[in-house]
Design an enzyme around this catalytic site. Structure first.
Site, PDB file in Angstrom:
ATOM      1  N   TYR A 138     -10.176  -0.626 -44.035  1.00  0.00           N
ATOM      2  CA  TYR A 138      -9.270  -1.060 -42.968  1.00  0.00           C
ATOM      3  C   TYR A 138      -9.195  -2.597 -42.951  1.00  0.00           C
ATOM      4  O   TYR A 138      -9.612  -3.242 -43.904  1.00  0.00           O
ATOM      5  CB  TYR A 138      -9.694  -0.438 -41.633  1.00  0.00           C
ATOM      6  CG  TYR A 138      -9.512   1.068 -41.664  1.00  0.00           C
ATOM      7  CD1 TYR A 138      -8.228   1.621 -41.741  1.00  0.00           C
ATOM      8  CD2 TYR A 138     -10.590   1.945 -41.700  1.00  0.00           C
ATOM      9  CE1 TYR A 138      -8.036   3.000 -41.815  1.00  0.00           C
ATOM     10  CE2 TYR A 138     -10.397   3.325 -41.768  1.00  0.00           C
ATOM     11  CZ  TYR A 138      -9.123   3.838 -41.835  1.00  0.00           C
ATOM     12  OH  TYR A 138      -8.938   5.191 -41.919  1.00  0.00           O
ATOM     13  N   GLY A 169     -22.221  12.763 -39.679  1.00  0.00           N
ATOM     14  CA  GLY A 169     -20.846  12.911 -39.225  1.00  0.00           C
ATOM     15  C   GLY A 169     -20.484  14.364 -39.003  1.00  0.00           C
ATOM     16  O   GLY A 169     -20.669  14.909 -37.909  1.00  0.00           O
ATOM     17  N   ARG A 170     -19.986  15.008 -40.065  1.00  0.00           N
ATOM     18  CA  ARG A 170     -19.510  16.389 -39.924  1.00  0.00           C
ATOM     19  C   ARG A 170     -20.549  17.343 -39.324  1.00  0.00           C
ATOM     20  O   ARG A 170     -20.166  18.186 -38.498  1.00  0.00           O
ATOM     21  CB  ARG A 170     -18.990  16.884 -41.275  1.00  0.00           C
ATOM     22  CG  ARG A 170     -17.695  16.185 -41.627  1.00  0.00           C
ATOM     23  CD  ARG A 170     -17.226  16.450 -43.046  1.00  0.00           C
ATOM     24  NE  ARG A 170     -15.978  15.718 -43.254  1.00  0.00           N
ATOM     25  CZ  ARG A 170     -14.848  16.262 -43.724  1.00  0.00           C
ATOM     26  NH1 ARG A 170     -14.822  17.525 -44.072  1.00  0.00           N
ATOM     27  NH2 ARG A 170     -13.761  15.526 -43.852  1.00  0.00           N
ATOM     28  N   GLN A 174     -16.858   2.180 -31.517  1.00  0.00           N
ATOM     29  CA  GLN A 174     -16.473   1.514 -32.761  1.00  0.00           C
ATOM     30  C   GLN A 174     -15.133   0.795 -32.583  1.00  0.00           C
ATOM     31  O   GLN A 174     -14.120   1.411 -32.236  1.00  0.00           O
ATOM     32  CB  GLN A 174     -16.383   2.517 -33.912  1.00  0.00           C
ATOM     33  CG  GLN A 174     -16.454   1.779 -35.253  1.00  0.00           C
ATOM     34  CD  GLN A 174     -16.130   2.629 -36.453  1.00  0.00           C
ATOM     35  OE1 GLN A 174     -15.222   3.465 -36.391  1.00  0.00           O
ATOM     36  NE2 GLN A 174     -16.830   2.423 -37.550  1.00  0.00           N
ATOM     37  N   ARG A 187     -20.528  -1.800 -39.360  1.00  0.00           N
ATOM     38  CA  ARG A 187     -20.521  -0.770 -40.412  1.00  0.00           C
ATOM     39  C   ARG A 187     -19.810  -1.295 -41.655  1.00  0.00           C
ATOM     40  O   ARG A 187     -18.708  -1.841 -41.556  1.00  0.00           O
ATOM     41  CB  ARG A 187     -19.812   0.488 -39.910  1.00  0.00           C
ATOM     42  CG  ARG A 187     -20.091   1.715 -40.782  1.00  0.00           C
ATOM     43  CD  ARG A 187     -19.407   2.940 -40.232  1.00  0.00           C
ATOM     44  NE  ARG A 187     -20.045   4.172 -40.699  1.00  0.00           N
ATOM     45  CZ  ARG A 187     -19.419   5.338 -40.835  1.00  0.00           C
ATOM     46  NH1 ARG A 187     -18.136   5.445 -40.528  1.00  0.00           N
ATOM     47  NH2 ARG A 187     -20.061   6.406 -41.265  1.00  0.00           N
TER      48      ARG A 187
HETATM   49  C1  8OZ Z   1     -10.587   9.906 -41.090  1.00  0.00           C
HETATM   50  C2  8OZ Z   1      -9.288   9.985 -40.623  1.00  0.00           C
HETATM   51  C3  8OZ Z   1      -8.744   8.905 -39.956  1.00  0.00           C
HETATM   52  C4  8OZ Z   1      -9.497   7.761 -39.768  1.00  0.00           C
HETATM   53  C5  8OZ Z   1     -12.511   5.959 -41.085  1.00  0.00           C
HETATM   54  C6  8OZ Z   1     -11.558   5.790 -38.890  1.00  0.00           C
HETATM   55  O1  8OZ Z   1     -12.480   6.459 -42.218  1.00  0.00           O
HETATM   56  C7  8OZ Z   1     -11.609   6.465 -40.035  1.00  0.00           C
HETATM   57  C8  8OZ Z   1     -10.792   7.685 -40.245  1.00  0.00           C
HETATM   58  C9  8OZ Z   1     -11.325   8.778 -40.919  1.00  0.00           C
HETATM   59  O2  8OZ Z   1     -13.296   5.041 -40.806  1.00  0.00           O
END
Ligand code: 8OZ
Length: 360
Positions: A179, A317-318, A98, A226
Site C-alpha cells: 500500500y 489471521g485466518r 491499523q 507492520r
Molecule cells: C485483503 C483484502 C483487502 C485488503 C492487506 C488490508 O493486505 C489488506 C487487505 C487484505 O493488508
C-alpha cells in the site's frame, strides 16, 4: 521458559498473552464507513487474544481502496469505534487500530468526487480491488506532489488522535502489503526524484515522517508498525529488500515503538519464497523491542518460536476468523473450525459472528 501464553508488556500496553489477532479486512462497515453492531460483536467474541489489531482503517476519504472498510477520519467513526473498544475492554482485552492508506490500490468510484488515487508514482498497479460493482482493475493513480506530503502526514496524525479518542490502546501503522507507504519504500514502484525518491533514505522518508507524527501525537509506547519485506501482492519486490528494510528498522529502533510486526514471506502465501532468502533475525537484532511475527503459523511453530525466543509474539489471521476462542484452542490443543473462505469479504453475520466456541 517463556510460552505463548505468558503475559507481555508492549510499550504502554500490557497483554495477557502473546497471541495477537492480525488485522483482517472484512468489508462489513455500515453507512459512513463506520463499524456497525455486528463488528462490535465480532471483536468482543475475540477479546481473549492478547492483542486485537483491528482491521486496516483508512485515515482519510482519499485513503480508501475497497468497499465498506471502516474509517478513522471523522467524529462519527470515532463514536462508532468506541462501542468496539468498550466491548473488548469489558472482556479484559486489548485492541489497537491499523492505520491505512491504500495509495494506488483504489478505484475512482470509491473516492470523493471520483478523484483518482494518489501514490508515489503515476504508474498503474497490476491489481484489482473490490467495489460496488465487484472486482475491477485499480485506477490509474497520480503522483503526489512533494508539497502535498505535509497534508498526508497530518491525516495520519489526526487518525492516531482519533484512534485514542475512540478508546483504542494504540495504533499499528500499516507499512506493509504494497500500500501507500510501501509504494514509496520500494524502487520497483517509486520513480520519483526529489526528497521522497531515489536513495533508500529518500524512499523511507515518508514512513519515518509518519512515525514521527504518530508517535509525537500519541506516544511511541502506543505505536506499532507492520512491515512485509518479501510480499509482492500488488508490486514487485524492491531490488534489495535486505538493505531497504535493514535501513528502515535501523531508523525505527530509536523511537522505542510498542512493537514491530513482520509478515514473513508472501502475505497469506508461502513463508519461504523460492530461492529468495531474507534474514528477518537481522532486523530483529537491530530493532531490539517487542517482535511480532505472522504468516501461516501452526500451533507447533508458534509454540516453538516463542519458546526458542525467536519472537516475542505471534499474530494469527485466518485462524482467528474461524475460531473466536483461538487462544483457548491453542492452549488445549483443540481442533480448529474450518474457515468459510467465501464469507471473508462483505456480507452479513454468516462467516463473521457465527463461528462456534468450544464452550458452545
Ligand atoms: C485483503 C483484502 C483487502 C485488503 C492487506 C488490508 O493486505 C489488506 C487487505 C487484505 O493488508
Amino acid at each position: 521458559m517463556t510460552t505463548l501464553f505468558d503475559p507481555i508488556q508492549l510499550g504502554d500496553i500490557a497483554l495477557a498473552n502473546r497471541i495477537a489477532m492480525a488485522p483482517l479486512t472484512r468489508n462489513r462497515a455500515v453507512e459512513g464507513n463506520k463499524p456497525g453492531p455486528m463488528t462490535v460483536e465480532y471483536y468482543r467474541q475475540r477479546a481473549t487474544a492478547g492483542l486485537i489489531i483491528a482491521e486496516a482503517s483508512p485515515i482519510s476519504p482519499t485513503a480508501q481502496g475497497y468497499l465498506d472498510t471502516p474509517g478513522i477520519w471523522n467524529d462519527e467513526q470515532v463514536a462508532a469505534w468506541q462501542s468496539v473498544t468498550q466491548a473488548v475492554h469489558a472482556e479484559g482485552g486489548k485492541i489497537v487500530l491499523q492505520l491505512w492508506h491504500v495509495g494506488r490500490i483504489s478505484h475512482t468510484s470509491l473516492l470523493p468526487d471520483g478523484e483518482v488515487p494518489v501514490s508515489s508514482t503515476d504508474q498503474v498497479a497490476n491489481a484489482s480491488t473490490f467495489t460496488r460493482d465487484g472486482f475491477v482493475p485499480v485506477s490509474q493513480p497520480r503522483a503526489l506532489r512533494d508539497d502535498e506530503i505535509p497534508g498526508l502526514i497530518e491525516d495520519y496524525r489526526r487518525a492516531a488522535r482519533n484512534a485514542i479518542a475512540a478508546g483504542f490502546d494504540g495504533v499499528e501503522i500499516h507499512a506493509a502489503n504494497t500500500y501507500l507507504i510501501e509504494q514509496f519504500l520500494r524502487d520497483s514502484v517509486n520513480d520519483r526524484s526529489g526528497p521522497y525518491g531515489g536513495s533508500i533514505e529518500n524512499r523511507a522518508r515518508l514512513l519515518l515522517e509518519v512515525v514521527q507524527a504518530v508517535t509525537g501525537e500519541i506516544g511511541a509506547g502506543r505505536t506499532g508498525i507492520r512491515l512485509s519485506p518479501m510480499t509482492t501482492f500488488t508490486a514487485p519486490l524492491d531490488s534489495n529488500p535486505q538493505a531497504l528494510y535493514g535501513y528502515v528498522v535501523e531508523q525505527l529502533a530509536p523511537f522505542g515503538l510498542a512493537y514491530l510486526h513482520v509478515i514473513e514471506g508472501e502475505t497469506g502465501g508461502t513463508r519461504t519464497p523460492d530461492g529468495k532468502p531474507f534474514d528477518y533475525a537481522a532486523l530483529r537484532r537491530t530493532f531490539k523491542g517487542p517482535w511480532m511475527v505472522n504468516n501461516g503459523y501452526s500451533r507447533d511453530l508458534a509454540l516453538q518460536t516463542v519458546a526458542d525466543g525467536q519472537a516475542d509474539l505471534v499474530a494469527f489471521g485466518r485462524p482467528f476468523i474461524s475460531n473466536p476462542d483461538l487462544v483457548r484452542r491453542l492452549r488445549d490443543g483443540a481442533t480448529l473450525n474450518e474457515l468459510r473462505a467465501d464469507k471473508l469479504y462483505g456480507g452479513g453475520a454468516e462467516g463473521y459472528i457465527d463461528y462456534p466456541t468450544l464452550a458452545a
